[in-house]
Design a protein around this motif. Structure first.
Motif: not given
Length: 702
Positions: A146-152, A154-166, A201-206, A254-257
């Motif tokens: 959902n909507l994030l607020t950085l330390e400076d 600024r507002k953004t949203i994040g896309i995260a992908y996991p790092v997996l081993d073998e 808008v994100d999942r929270n309606g923001t 559908t992608l990201g709700g």
């Protein structure tokens, strides 16, 4: 032409035609605009839905591309070779520099430490990152925040992908932060017209992206659009949003709700329809104007003869003409003119006939209009009042001095209140100031709407009748006095005979003391009886009461009287029942007189129960009166004799004078009350009704 335009018929005809045409055109305009509005609405809905589908597909594509980018980077994070490390650094730099949607990229190891940031100007806020990494650790798949607020700030949203081993174990994550300003620019490129808007808008309606960037970060959670998107619903919504009226289409991504809102201002959306409406309105106004001109032309041909006929009727009603001119129109108007001419002649004859009827009636007949002005004044009214009709017609009736003051003119007050007078005894003063006794009758005139437009007064002189009534009353009084005197003479004659016989016996045998004593007692007893008879007679014949009235408690009077007679009741073997519904019952009277009323009635009851019985005394409240019911179980009174029991000297007892109930009735009526009798073989009930003591009756004695 001017007179035609001023004609009420013309105005009505034009107005009716105008209303019919206007109603028809308005109906057509209403149906047309509604159909047009619905058609435009449908097209707008279809277009917005199509636009929403297109933009949502484009947005999903951009997000999927970013997910794919960081997925590729994640595959090289765990490599130990410098070549692979250099590769994913280069790939991160390439991705971030070629795609303006990237705010920055951040690689985080298993210990949740940032090991690479491209561009190296920011790093992830730990408060937000921990939640994201927690989710990746157990889900092991990508995640859009959902909507994030950085330390400076600024507002953004994040896309995260996991790092997996073998072995598919979680070893870290790659985070990509989206530049929401660039995302908003992308949305703006697809907006509808100058007043269109696209919102993400994100999942929270923001709001995370908006064609107007100032709204980023605002919440639509409690708005109907936000609530619909939170339930993954799509549809059309029209209403107030972002301080303006909007027509919107909304659908979930559908992608990201996420949720997408495509809309435009209602004014912009309905602009084509309004242009058509203006064109239709101009056409309808032109049709109305042409209709008005045609209606005036038709009115001139049809209404001009009617206007002439109306003018003649008005002149006839004002007495300026005696007949009607013939109209040669060859249609129904000509027949109407002939009919009105015949009606005028017939009306004159009926008016003359009515005049002769009114003049022949010996009573005073006065008609007045709704304002009280005299309209007619017949010969009988002239003879009764002494005024000529020319002196009073047109004046207000209260201005004619038939009364000493306006306040005395009660009949006029009654008429003003809308009430009729059936028969009212009154009086008037004639022109010479002589008082006349009259009886007044009145009736109201109403129009077809039941509105009072006037009234008629019928005044009958009853002065001679009043004199005859006085003579008759005097004759009745003299006859009653003669009857009363004859009764007294009859009642006195018997006791005098007893006295005479007793006196003669004393003279014959004065030597026997016992006999003398016995005869003397008879004389005294008889004289007492004569004295009581004369006392009752004087009480009956006395007019009114000289003493002042006072508040008297009926309950107290009855209690005292029953207490005084208790020995008499015991002696005659009579049981007494007292039933008082109240503790106090005040009336306006004299206590001694009321005691005499109840005493006379109770004594009569005792005489009717020579062999004992029961007596019931009941006090109850009936509306505005107190009622005392005295019930005995005596022999009763024959039905044929009940109507005579209150007449003087009427009695069924050998020793009675017949004045007890007469006096009781006289006293009760003097105090404003009444006595009713019910009797049969089981006993007799007398009901004495007296008015309650009220403030109004208190003033009677003040």
């Amino acid at each position: 032409m001017k007179q035609l335009l001023q004609s009420r018929i013309t105005k009505r005809y034009v107005l009716l035609t105008f209303m019919v045409v206007f109603g028809s055109l308005a109906s057509i305009y209403y149906v047309t605009t509604n159909v047009l509005h619905d058609s435009v609405h449908s097209e707008i809905k279809y277009r917005n839905q199509l636009m929403g589908k297109t933009i949502s597909t484009k947005t999903s594509f951009m997000l999927e591309k970013m997910i794919n980018d960081i997925r590729i980077i994640s595959e090289f994070v765990l490599s130990d070779s410098k070549e692979n490390t250099y590769f994913y650094y280069a790939e991160m730099d390439h991705v971030a520099s070629n795609n303006p949607l990237y705010l920055f990229l951040d690689v985080i190891d298993e210990s949740r430490t940032s090991i690479a940031t491209i561009p190296n100007v920011n790093f992830s806020s730990y408060d937000d990152v921990h939640d994201i990494l927690d989710r990746l650790e157990w889900s092991k798949t990508f995640y859009i925040t959902n909507l994030l607020t950085l330390e400076d700030g600024r507002k953004t949203i994040g896309i995260a992908y996991p790092v997996l081993d073998e072995k598919e174990n979680y070893r870290g994550a790659v985070l990509a932060y989206v530049n929401l300003n660039v995302l908003s620019d992308y949305l703006s490129q697809g907006k509808i017209g100058t007043e269109g808007l696209n919102v993400l808008v994100d999942r929270n309606g923001t709001i995370i992206a908006h064609t107007q960037e100032k709204y980023i970060g605002e919440s639509l959670k409690n708005h109907p659009l936000g609530q619909g998107l939170s339930r993954y619903r799509s549809g059309i919504w029209e209403g107030e949003l972002f301080h303006e009226s909007l027509l919107t289409s909304y659908r979930p991504i559908t992608l990201g709700g996420m949720g997408l809102i495509i809309g435009e201002s209602t004014n912009q959306a309905m602009a084509p329809a309004k242009q058509v409406q203006v064109l239709l309105l101009k056409g309808f106004l032109l049709v109305l104007f042409l209709t008005y001109l045609l209606t005036l032309f038709g009115a001139f041909k049809i209404i001009n003869p009617v206007t002439k006929l109306t003018r003649q009727a008005k002149e006839y009603s004002e007495g300026k003409r005696d007949d009607f001119e013939k109209l040669q129109t060859g249609d129904e108007l000509e027949n109407l003119a002939n009919t009105m001419a015949n009606m005028a002649i017939e009306l004159k004859n009926k008016e003359r006939h009515l005049y002769y009827i009114l003049e022949s009636i010996p009573y005073g007949i006065i008609t007045i209009d709704k304002d009280g002005r005299i309209v007619t004044f017949n010969r009988g009214a002239e003879d009764l009042s002494g005024y000529a009709r020319d002196e009073v017609i047109g004046k207000f009736i209260i201005e004619v001095p038939l009364k000493r003051s306006e306040e005395e003119f009660l009949s006029w007050k009654t008429i003003k209140e809308g009430r009729e007078i059936n028969e009212q005894e009154s009086y008037i003063y004639d022109k010479n100031g002589n008082k006349r006794d009259v009886r007044i009758y009145s009736s109201l005139f109403s129009d077809e709407n039941e509105t009072i437009i006037g009234s008629i007064l019928i005044i009958r002189d009853v002065s001679d009748m009043k004199k005859m009534e006085e003579y008759l009353k005097q004759s009745e009084k003299l006859a009653s006095l003669g009857q009363l005197t004859a009764g007294i003479a009859h009642e006195i004659k018997n006791p005098l005979s007893i006295i005479q016989a007793a006196a003669e016996a004393i003279l014959l045998d004065v030597k026997d003391p016992a006999y003398v004593q016995e005869m003397s007692d008879d004389i005294l007893e008889t004289t007492d009886r004569l004295n009581q008879l004369l006392t009752d007679f004087l009480s009956l014949s006395k007019e009114g009461f000289d003493d002042e009235w006072e508040p008297v408690d009926l309950a107290a009077v009855l209690d005292e009287l029953l207490n005084l007679l208790k020995n008499k009741f015991s002696e005659l073997n009579i049981s007494v029942t007292k039933i008082f519904g109240v503790d106090e019952a005040f009336v306006l009277a004299k206590q001694g007189k009321l005691s005499q009323v109840f005493l006379n009635i109770i004594i009569n009851s005792l005489h009717a129960m020579e062999e004992g019985g029961s007596l019931s005394v009941r006090l109850l409240e009936v509306e505005s009166s107190w009622v005392v019911e005295i019930n005995d179980t005596g022999n009763g009174i024959p039905e044929s004799e009940i109507k005579w029991i209150f007449n003087p000297f009427y009695t069924t007892k050998k020793e009675g004078t017949g004045l007890g109930l007469s006096i009781a009735y006289e006293i009760t009526t003097q105090f404003g009350g009444d006595i009713q009798v019910e009797s049969d073989i089981s006993g007799t009930k007398l009901s004495i009704q007296l008015p309650k003591l009220t403030e109004e009756r208190r003033g009677f004695v003040s």
